[in-house]
Design a protein around this motif. Structure first.
Motif, PDB file in Angstrom:
ATOM      1  N   LEU A 197       0.822  -1.209   0.000  1.00  0.00           N
ATOM      2  CA  LEU A 197       0.000   0.000   0.000  1.00  0.00           C
ATOM      3  C   LEU A 197       0.859   1.263   0.000  1.00  0.00           C
ATOM      4  O   LEU A 197       0.501   2.272  -0.622  1.00  0.00           O
ATOM      5  CB  LEU A 197      -0.942  -0.004   1.203  1.00  0.00           C
ATOM      6  CG  LEU A 197      -2.011   1.078   1.229  1.00  0.00           C
ATOM      7  CD1 LEU A 197      -2.795   1.123  -0.074  1.00  0.00           C
ATOM      8  CD2 LEU A 197      -2.951   0.870   2.405  1.00  0.00           C
ATOM      9  N   LEU A 198       2.011   1.212   0.674  1.00  0.00           N
ATOM     10  CA  LEU A 198       2.929   2.355   0.613  1.00  0.00           C
ATOM     11  C   LEU A 198       3.343   2.622  -0.825  1.00  0.00           C
ATOM     12  O   LEU A 198       3.356   3.774  -1.285  1.00  0.00           O
ATOM     13  CB  LEU A 198       4.166   2.083   1.471  1.00  0.00           C
ATOM     14  CG  LEU A 198       4.013   2.229   2.989  1.00  0.00           C
ATOM     15  CD1 LEU A 198       5.295   1.806   3.695  1.00  0.00           C
ATOM     16  CD2 LEU A 198       3.653   3.661   3.368  1.00  0.00           C
ATOM     17  N   MET A 199       3.674   1.566  -1.544  1.00  0.00           N
ATOM     18  CA  MET A 199       4.117   1.732  -2.934  1.00  0.00           C
ATOM     19  C   MET A 199       2.973   2.221  -3.820  1.00  0.00           C
ATOM     20  O   MET A 199       3.172   3.082  -4.680  1.00  0.00           O
ATOM     21  CB  MET A 199       4.701   0.420  -3.454  1.00  0.00           C
ATOM     22  CG  MET A 199       6.016   0.057  -2.750  1.00  0.00           C
ATOM     23  SD  MET A 199       6.696  -1.527  -3.257  1.00  0.00           S
ATOM     24  CE  MET A 199       7.214  -1.132  -4.924  1.00  0.00           C
ATOM     25  N   ILE A 215       5.181   5.765  -2.163  1.00  0.00           N
ATOM     26  CA  ILE A 215       6.356   5.684  -1.295  1.00  0.00           C
ATOM     27  C   ILE A 215       7.048   4.352  -1.550  1.00  0.00           C
ATOM     28  O   ILE A 215       6.482   3.282  -1.292  1.00  0.00           O
ATOM     29  CB  ILE A 215       5.961   5.800   0.189  1.00  0.00           C
ATOM     30  CG1 ILE A 215       5.328   7.164   0.454  1.00  0.00           C
ATOM     31  CG2 ILE A 215       7.168   5.577   1.094  1.00  0.00           C
ATOM     32  CD1 ILE A 215       4.846   7.358   1.869  1.00  0.00           C
ATOM     33  N   GLY A 216       8.272   4.404  -2.080  1.00  0.00           N
ATOM     34  CA  GLY A 216       8.967   3.162  -2.389  1.00  0.00           C
ATOM     35  C   GLY A 216      10.135   3.388  -3.321  1.00  0.00           C
ATOM     36  O   GLY A 216      10.555   4.535  -3.572  1.00  0.00           O
ATOM     37  N   PRO A 217      10.703   2.298  -3.880  1.00  0.00           N
ATOM     38  CA  PRO A 217      11.834   2.405  -4.799  1.00  0.00           C
ATOM     39  C   PRO A 217      11.430   3.119  -6.093  1.00  0.00           C
ATOM     40  O   PRO A 217      10.415   2.771  -6.707  1.00  0.00           O
ATOM     41  CB  PRO A 217      12.210   0.943  -5.069  1.00  0.00           C
ATOM     42  CG  PRO A 217      11.567   0.151  -3.976  1.00  0.00           C
ATOM     43  CD  PRO A 217      10.337   0.898  -3.603  1.00  0.00           C
ATOM     44  N   LYS A 218      12.221   4.089  -6.493  1.00  0.00           N
ATOM     45  CA  LYS A 218      11.886   4.920  -7.653  1.00  0.00           C
ATOM     46  C   LYS A 218      11.709   4.099  -8.927  1.00  0.00           C
ATOM     47  O   LYS A 218      10.770   4.339  -9.702  1.00  0.00           O
ATOM     48  CB  LYS A 218      12.968   5.980  -7.866  1.00  0.00           C
ATOM     49  CG  LYS A 218      12.666   6.965  -8.987  1.00  0.00           C
ATOM     50  CD  LYS A 218      13.761   8.021  -9.103  1.00  0.00           C
ATOM     51  CE  LYS A 218      13.399   9.088 -10.137  1.00  0.00           C
ATOM     52  NZ  LYS A 218      13.117   8.558 -11.473  1.00  0.00           N
ATOM     53  N   ASP A 219      12.596   3.110  -9.153  1.00  0.00           N
ATOM     54  CA  ASP A 219      12.515   2.360 -10.406  1.00  0.00           C
ATOM     55  C   ASP A 219      11.206   1.583 -10.515  1.00  0.00           C
ATOM     56  O   ASP A 219      10.583   1.519 -11.584  1.00  0.00           O
ATOM     57  CB  ASP A 219      13.716   1.421 -10.544  1.00  0.00           C
ATOM     58  CG  ASP A 219      13.849   0.458  -9.375  1.00  0.00           C
ATOM     59  OD1 ASP A 219      13.264   0.736  -8.302  1.00  0.00           O
ATOM     60  OD2 ASP A 219      14.518  -0.578  -9.539  1.00  0.00           O
ATOM     61  N   GLN A 220      10.744   1.009  -9.399  1.00  0.00           N
ATOM     62  CA  GLN A 220       9.491   0.256  -9.434  1.00  0.00           C
ATOM     63  C   GLN A 220       8.286   1.178  -9.599  1.00  0.00           C
ATOM     64  O   GLN A 220       7.338   0.858 -10.325  1.00  0.00           O
ATOM     65  CB  GLN A 220       9.350  -0.584  -8.165  1.00  0.00           C
ATOM     66  CG  GLN A 220      10.372  -1.704  -8.068  1.00  0.00           C
ATOM     67  CD  GLN A 220      10.077  -2.648  -6.916  1.00  0.00           C
ATOM     68  OE1 GLN A 220       8.938  -3.042  -6.703  1.00  0.00           O
ATOM     69  NE2 GLN A 220      11.116  -3.011  -6.170  1.00  0.00           N
ATOM     70  N   LEU A 221       8.309   2.309  -8.911  1.00  0.00           N
ATOM     71  CA  LEU A 221       7.192   3.252  -9.029  1.00  0.00           C
ATOM     72  C   LEU A 221       7.120   3.833 -10.439  1.00  0.00           C
ATOM     73  O   LEU A 221       6.034   3.967 -11.016  1.00  0.00           O
ATOM     74  CB  LEU A 221       7.334   4.368  -7.989  1.00  0.00           C
ATOM     75  CG  LEU A 221       7.295   3.932  -6.516  1.00  0.00           C
ATOM     76  CD1 LEU A 221       7.430   5.138  -5.600  1.00  0.00           C
ATOM     77  CD2 LEU A 221       6.006   3.183  -6.199  1.00  0.00           C
ATOM     78  N   ASP A 222       8.269   4.176 -11.002  1.00  0.00           N
ATOM     79  CA  ASP A 222       8.301   4.707 -12.364  1.00  0.00           C
ATOM     80  C   ASP A 222       7.776   3.680 -13.363  1.00  0.00           C
ATOM     81  O   ASP A 222       7.038   4.017 -14.300  1.00  0.00           O
ATOM     82  CB  ASP A 222       9.729   5.111 -12.750  1.00  0.00           C
ATOM     83  CG  ASP A 222      10.190   6.385 -12.049  1.00  0.00           C
ATOM     84  OD1 ASP A 222       9.323   7.099 -11.511  1.00  0.00           O
ATOM     85  OD2 ASP A 222      11.408   6.651 -12.034  1.00  0.00           O
ATOM     86  N   LEU A 262       5.578   1.518 -12.949  1.00  0.00           N
ATOM     87  CA  LEU A 262       4.123   1.369 -12.830  1.00  0.00           C
ATOM     88  C   LEU A 262       3.402   2.707 -12.984  1.00  0.00           C
ATOM     89  O   LEU A 262       2.200   2.794 -12.738  1.00  0.00           O
ATOM     90  CB  LEU A 262       3.781   0.757 -11.466  1.00  0.00           C
ATOM     91  CG  LEU A 262       4.295  -0.678 -11.257  1.00  0.00           C
ATOM     92  CD1 LEU A 262       4.131  -1.101  -9.803  1.00  0.00           C
ATOM     93  CD2 LEU A 262       3.555  -1.647 -12.172  1.00  0.00           C
ATOM     94  N   ASN A 263       4.157   3.743 -13.388  1.00  0.00           N
ATOM     95  CA  ASN A 263       3.581   5.087 -13.571  1.00  0.00           C
ATOM     96  C   ASN A 263       2.893   5.606 -12.313  1.00  0.00           C
ATOM     97  O   ASN A 263       1.822   6.229 -12.376  1.00  0.00           O
ATOM     98  CB  ASN A 263       2.599   5.093 -14.752  1.00  0.00           C
ATOM     99  CG  ASN A 263       3.287   4.843 -16.068  1.00  0.00           C
ATOM    100  OD1 ASN A 263       4.372   5.368 -16.321  1.00  0.00           O
ATOM    101  ND2 ASN A 263       2.674   4.028 -16.914  1.00  0.00           N
ATOM    102  N   ILE A 264       3.499   5.315 -11.157  1.00  0.00           N
ATOM    103  CA  ILE A 264       2.983   5.820  -9.895  1.00  0.00           C
ATOM    104  C   ILE A 264       3.772   7.072  -9.520  1.00  0.00           C
ATOM    105  O   ILE A 264       5.004   7.051  -9.467  1.00  0.00           O
ATOM    106  CB  ILE A 264       3.109   4.763  -8.779  1.00  0.00           C
ATOM    107  CG1 ILE A 264       2.247   3.543  -9.115  1.00  0.00           C
ATOM    108  CG2 ILE A 264       2.695   5.341  -7.424  1.00  0.00           C
ATOM    109  CD1 ILE A 264       2.408   2.383  -8.139  1.00  0.00           C
ATOM    110  N   LYS A 265       3.058   8.166  -9.268  1.00  0.00           N
ATOM    111  CA  LYS A 265       3.713   9.426  -8.922  1.00  0.00           C
ATOM    112  C   LYS A 265       4.432   9.285  -7.581  1.00  0.00           C
ATOM    113  O   LYS A 265       3.854   8.825  -6.596  1.00  0.00           O
ATOM    114  CB  LYS A 265       2.684  10.548  -8.843  1.00  0.00           C
ATOM    115  CG  LYS A 265       3.293  11.913  -8.553  1.00  0.00           C
ATOM    116  CD  LYS A 265       2.215  12.990  -8.486  1.00  0.00           C
ATOM    117  CE  LYS A 265       2.823  14.350  -8.152  1.00  0.00           C
ATOM    118  NZ  LYS A 265       1.794  15.403  -8.047  1.00  0.00           N
TER     119      LYS A 265
END
Length: 373
Positions: free
Chosen positions: A230-232, A236-243, A245-248
């Motif tokens: 849920l944090l991700m 909130i989380g590792p930049k590469d994974q968030l990027d 998944l197109n999560i701001k």
């Protein structure tokens, strides 16, 4: 308890607690004494499920693949596992045992009020903890563990703690799946959570906001898997994974979701020449080398799919199985073991049971190889 479908589209609370398990329930219950609290649980109630309330049905829900099953099946790197999806969390679906924390725990947690510590344990124990029901087979296990050198030294779910809650202060929603925590993010200031978005079983979105009070909080207690997930999802989380998944990104935090590990589990199935009462774990042998020897009886585990765990210490597994075999070879346990069955017979039998899905031989050449298989 209310279904999330009954929730208003927009609501306001002093505290919002995400996850109605072992941590979330006592926190929400305590806070409800003086504040307005929203407790969000993505699963249903344990009280209307006979597989949870009756010990004789223990484990059947691990075969339930329906969308609302209390145990949600998942696979990671080829390893099957299950995650609680029910009010009460893991305490509703797992067998477990209870003990008070050691003095070192109190020091590490900076707990200094002895009276408050005592009262807090008793508060939990009145509702959740019950004594052992050690009948004949479990008595044999206990005495056998002592003969094997493991010296004695040391039913309910967390949902039952809700009876302490203030019903006027606590709103509990079932089947409420939180999708995102909302953050205010001004330049040069730390992000601050101010609300959550959750969905009901009809797919309708709801938003719950914190009231405007300095100390109001959103408490994330969605378990070892659900909390980092849920944090991700919230940025909130590792930049590469968030990027990917197109999560701001709200806050780059590379350690969220990393280094997850499970406890290794090895099981020996021992056939008995006489009837064994059905029982969950009542006796636990805590060894000096770190293995916990637990016993349940009267279950036909041949049809249970057990997980293949990786990353454990083989030496502990070997010592653990040696201790189990010593226990079952003890005089105290002699009534529950076929007289002509050797240790090798037991190990070979377990190699042939279909719960082991990895390619392996039909016999155990050594305890080390047995642990690996």
């Amino acid at each position: 308890m209310h279904e999330a479908t009954k929730a208003p589209k927009v609501s306001f609370f002093d505290y919002i607690v995400i996850g109605g398990g072992t941590t979330g329930i006592p926190i929400a219950t305590t806070l409800s004494t003086n504040y307005s609290v929203l407790l969000l649980e993505r699963g249903g109630s344990p009280y209307n499920d006979a597989n949870i309330t009756k010990a004789s049905n223990f484990g059947l829900y691990f075969f339930d693949t329906s969308p609302d099953a209390p145990a949600q099946q998942f696979m990671t790197q080829g390893v099957p596992n299950a995650r609680a999806r029910v009010l009460g969390g893991g305490t509703s679906i797992n067998a477990g045992f209870y003990s008070r924390g050691e003095e070192q725990f109190n020091k590490d947690a900076k707990l200094t009020d002895g009276d408050l510590i005592q009262e807090s344990y008793e508060w939990t124990e009145k509702v959740m903890v019950f004594g052992q029901d050690v009948q004949s087979w479990q008595s044999g296990v206990r005495a056998g563990l002592v003969e094997a050198g493991v010296k004695p030294d040391n039913g309910h779910t967390a949902a039952d703690l809700l009876q302490y809650a203030n019903p006027k202060g606590l709103s509990l929603l079932l089947h409420a799946t939180v999708h995102k925590i909302l953050f205010k993010h001004k330049e040069r200031s730390k992000p601050r959570a101010y609300g959550v978005v959750f969905e009901d079983t009809l797919g309708k979105k709801h938003v719950a906001y914190l009231k405007r009070r300095k100390n109001n909080e959103i408490i994330l207690s969605a378990g070892a898997l659900g909390s980092p997930q849920l944090l991700m999802l919230s940025g909130i989380g590792p930049k590469d994974q968030l990027d990917a998944l197109n999560i701001k990104i709200v806050l780059e935090q590379p350690f969220v979701g990393q280094d997850m590990a499970d406890n290794p589990l090895n099981v020996l199935f021992i056939p008995s020449p006489i009837r064994v009462e059905r029982s969950l774990v009542q006796v636990v042998g805590i060894t000096p080398f770190g293995s916990y020897i637990e016993a349940s009886g009267g279950f036909n585990i041949i049809f249970v799919n057990l997980s293949d765990y990786q990353g454990y210490t083989p030496e502990k597994c070997v010592k653990g199985i040696e201790t189990i075999l010593k226990t079952f070879n003890s005089e105290a346990f002699s009534n529950y073991k076929l007289a002509n069955m050797t240790d090798q017979d037991i190990l070979d039998l377990n190699m042939k049971i279909p719960y082991n899905l990895i390619a392996h031989g039909s016999t155990s050449t050594s305890l080390e190889q047995h642990c690996k298989d």
